[in-house]
Every structure is written in structure tokens, then in C-alpha cells.
Enzyme design. Structure first.
Site, PDB file in Angstrom:
ATOM      1  CD  GLU A  32      -2.833 -25.929   1.455  1.00 18.60           C
ATOM      2  OE1 GLU A  32      -2.492 -26.169   2.462  1.00 18.60           O
ATOM      3  OE2 GLU A  32      -2.736 -24.989   0.866  1.00 18.60           O
ATOM      4  CB  CYS A  42      -7.579 -12.787  10.606  1.00 17.18           C
ATOM      5  SG  CYS A  42      -6.143 -12.112   9.551  1.00 17.18           S
ATOM      6  CE1 TYR A  61     -17.753 -18.137  -1.059  1.00 15.30           C
ATOM      7  CE2 TYR A  61     -15.222 -17.419  -1.209  1.00 15.30           C
ATOM      8  CZ  TYR A  61     -16.828 -17.050  -1.121  1.00 15.30           C
ATOM      9  OH  TYR A  61     -16.898 -15.785  -1.612  1.00 15.30           O
ATOM     10  CG  ASP A 271       1.051 -14.155   4.205  1.00 16.38           C
ATOM     11  OD1 ASP A 271       0.416 -13.137   3.842  1.00 16.38           O
ATOM     12  OD2 ASP A 271       0.627 -15.081   5.230  1.00 16.38           O
ATOM     13  CG  ASN A 293      -8.012 -12.271   0.104  1.00 15.59           C
ATOM     14  OD1 ASN A 293      -8.583 -13.010  -0.172  1.00 15.59           O
ATOM     15  ND2 ASN A 293      -7.994 -12.200   1.520  1.00 15.59           N
TER      16      ASN A 293
END
Length: 432
Positions: A32, A42, A61, A271, A293
């Protein structure tokens, strides 16, 4: 088995978690670029508004949930620079990572036109960006938002409700191009007087002036304490296309129902990826959390040796506008017209006439000449969102007008009239 996941957002962490469940002994590594993984993008407008008090409340999390409890190797601050599909190696700023299976979940990035490419302009896509904007705001700050799409409209509403003075700069004379003109006008009427809207306005430049920002626009100068660009996003697919992986016209990675790309052993989700449009059957691009997801879970399962399929999506979208619920799904607006759809627009009550709290619900139903339902739009008070979700579920099954009319929706005066707006719209369409 070595599984490498590029991207720690919704799709990436869903993929990594599912892969580890399917194959507990597999080595799963997530790379990442940012400092955070698994966060609620969101929720950022509501963090800026002040409803969400702490930025870390947006974390689904803590990273330890993945590293310690799920056995996933998560590397933050690790930007991927190249994918070598021949040698099956991912190259990054923190080293090279060989893989047996690769999942690309690199997300999307804001599109920033040259005139907005300034250190004085914020975008809202990451936790870091949300933190930076929040630090720039004070109670009652003047905020200029450029862009009248979903994010710009939602953000203008949220910040106005949060006590900020908002100017919304819109290139055309309508909000949210996916909506029909009638529903877009209803949204604009709800916002007028609460948000200053500059219609048919383009921005020439933005620069800092004595602590404030000065926007030179076609409608004159606009001064603001904070400027946020909400001018769209594009898929982060460059590393994939450079590796020879096929993309669609939108730039999103082309995948099949297993989320497998054109390259064997390489999957993509979220995305950055295109999937099947459930109405048209063509490839569509839906950069939305619920799609990300689910695609991530499918990609992770298949990369680890399981078997799952992702059927596609409708692009169902819901946002809140000053207490009203706005949403659309499937083919709407110009897309519906281009596909040869017919449309009906009805206004009905959200509850029984005699029950307190009744509000109008505007419902637009789009359908093909053969009666197959293509899309829907809704705008109204409490209960409008579930109506859109109900129709989305029916559209995804190829339902026709008769299916909506005869759907056995629950009835009780506090929740809706005996003839629900959905049923009324279907009835009107069946008579045409």
C-alpha cells in the site's frame, strides 16, 4: 503459494483476507502506497462536516487485525513502480516481491485539470487528504468546491450543514449528470439558498492571497479559505497497462467474472477494474465501495485456488442532500435515452396520507420498450433509499415492469402508502 496484492483499500484488503481464508498456508502480502489500509472513504465528507469526530473512526480495522490476527504481511508506504509478468515480480520502493498469483487493487485517483493543479487546491480521496483539509478549516470557514458531480454535491451539502459557507462551482447548469433533468432540478432547488451555486462556470486559476485562496472564474473572483476539487477520478491502471494487461476505453482493467485479467495468474478488483454492466451486458466502470469489496473477495478467493464469480454491477449510488435521500441505479439520464429507454416520473407520498411525517418521494423509472426495467432514480425523505435498493435488486435479476408492480413489498402506514411509489411508477409505465 505467494500471493501479492497491490493496494490496501477496500478491494485489496477484502482480497487479501479472502485469500488467506481460502488458503491459510499461503503467503499473502499487501503493498500500500499510503499510511492507512481498509478505511471508509465514503465517510470522509461526514468527518469534514463534524459528524465523525476522529479520523481514525473511519478505519474499518486497525492494521494489527490483518498482520497479527489474519497473518497478512501489510507493507504501508510502499508504492509499486512496475509489474514484470514474465518474471512474476512486483517491483516497489520497498523492494521486489515475487508472486505466484497477483491481485491488482490499486484504486483510482482524482482527475485534476491543469487550472486546478495548485498546492492551494485539495482533493478528497485518501485519509491523508481528509486530514489535510480538516487542518485547513475553522468554524465558519468559506469553502469553494469545484465540481457538481456526486462528490461535489454531497460535500457541499455536508459542509453547509456543518456550518461552513460553501460556494459550489459547476461547469454546466445541472448537478450530477447521471440524473434526469427533472431530478437534478429538484436537487438544485433543495440546495439553493443554503449553498451558493455558480452555474455555467469554469475556473481559470487558483492562487493563495494573504491566507485566503483566490479563484479566477468565468463568473468573477471567488475568495475562499479552502478549495476542494471534486472533478472526477480515473483508475490507477498505468502499472497494469505498462505490463501489457488489457484495459477498457475508460482505462480500467478488463477482467472476467472471476476477476482474472488478460494475463494468466493476475487478477484485478475494485476501482481500478471494469466489470459487466448488468443492464447492458457490456463492460462498465463502477468505482463504488460495495462493488470494490465484492470484487476483492472474488479475486482473493480465485487467486488462492477457490471458485467464485462476480456477476457484475449496476452502479447503485446513494447520497444524502440536506436530510433528503438521493439515489440512482442502472441506466439513468442520458444513458437511458441513448439506449432507447422510456421513462415515467411520479411524485407520491413516503407514508400514508394520515400518518405524521409524510413527505414527497420523486421516483423516476426507466425501462426498455419490451418492458424490461433499465434503471431508476429517487429523491425524497426517509425511506427513499430503501426503495431504490429494492428496485436495484429486481433490476439485477432482469425484472420487468410487471415484476415491480406485483412485488410483495411490506406495507404499514409509518413506512409507506398502500400503493408504494415503486408500484405506482410501474403501473403508470404499464399503461403507456
Amino acid at each position: 503459494m505467494r500471493i501479492v496484492v497491490v493496494g490496501g483499500g477496500a478491494a485489496g484488503m477484502a482480497a487479501a483476507s479472502k485469500a488467506k481464508r481460502v488458503s491459510p498456508h499461503a503467503s499473502v502480502t499487501v503493498l500500500e502506497a499510503g499510511r492507512f489500509v481498509s478505511y471508509a472513504e465514503c465517510g470522509m465528507p461526514y468527518y469534514l462536516q463534524g459528524i465523525v469526530k476522529d479520523l481514525e473512526d473511519l478505519l474499518h480495522y486497525p492494521v494489527t487485525e490483518f498482520t497479527q490476527r489474519r497473518g497478512i504481511d501489510v507493507r504501508t508506504g510502499c508504492r509499486v513502480t512496475e509489474i514484470d509478468t514474465g518474471k512474476q515480480v512486483v517491483k516497489s520502493q520497498c523492494g521486489d516481491f515475487p508472486y505466484d498469483r497477483l491481485i491488482i487493487a490499486s484504486g483510482a485517483s482524482p482527475v485534476l485539470p491543469p487550472e486546478l493543479s495548485s498546492p492551494d487546491v485539495h482533493t478528497l480521496r485518501s485519509m491523508e487528504e481528509a486530514s489535510s483539509i480538516k487542518a485547513s478549516m475553522r468554524p465558519g470557514s468559506e469553502v469553494a468546491i469545484v465540481g457538481g458531480g456526486v462528490l461535489g454535491t454531497e460535500l457541499a451539502s455536508a459542509l453547509s450543514e456543518g456550518g461552513f459557507r460553501v460556494t459550489l462551482v459547476v461547469r454546466k447548469h445541472r448537478l450530477i449528470s447521471a440524473l434526469s433533468e427533472e431530478v437534478s432540478a429538484l436537487v438544485a432547488a433543495e440546495m439553493e439558498g443554503r449553498v451558493k451555486i455558480l452555474w455555467d462556470t469554469t475556473v481559470a486559476s487558483v492562487e493563495g492571497k494573504g491566507g485566503q485562496k483566490l479563484l479566477e472564474t468565468s463568473s468573477g473572483q471567488v475568495r475562499a479559505d479552502v478549495v476542494i476539487a471534486a472533478t472526477g477520478v480515473r483508475p490507477n491502471s498505468r502499472i497494469a497497462s505498462d505490463a501489457g494487461i488489457q484495459t477498457t476505453g475508460s482505462g480500467a482493467i478488463r477482467v472476467d467474472e472471476r476477476c482474472l485479467t488478460s494475463e494468466p495468474g493476475v487478477y484485478a478488483a475494485g476501482d481500478v477494474a471494469a466489470c459487466r454492466d448488468l443492464v447492458t451486458g457490456d463492460y462498465g466502470w463502477f468505482p463504488l465501495a460495495q462493488v470494490s469489496n465484492k470484487m476483492g473477495r472474488v479475486a482473493g478467493a480465485n487467486a488462492a485456488g477457490g471458485e467464485m464469480s462476480f456477476p457484475g454491477a449496476l452502479g447503485t449510488t446513494l447520497i444524502r442532500i440536506f436530510g433528503k435521500e438521493l439515489g440512482f441505479t442502472g441506466l439513468t439520464g442520458q444513458r437511458a435515452r441513448d439506449a432507447g429507454c422510456k421513462s415515467v416520473h411520479i411524485t407520491a407520498g413516503s407514508r400514508a396520507n394520515y400518518y405524521p411525517g409524510r413527505e414527497n418521494v420523486d421516483f423516476v423509472l426507466h425501462y426498455f420498450p419490451d418492458g424490461r426495467v433499465a434503471g431508476a432514480e429517487v429523491f425524497g425523505g426517509p425511506g427513499s433509499a430503501w426503495r431504490l435498493n429494492a428496485v436495484a435488486g429486481l433490476i439485477s435479476r432482469g425484472s420487468r415492469l410487471e415484476d415491480l408492480f406485483f412485488a410483495d413489498f411490506g406495507y404499514s402506514p409509518p413506512f409507506g402508502p398502500v400503493w408504494d411509489p415503486i408500484v405506482i411508477a410501474a403501473s403508470v409505465a404499464m399503461r403507456e
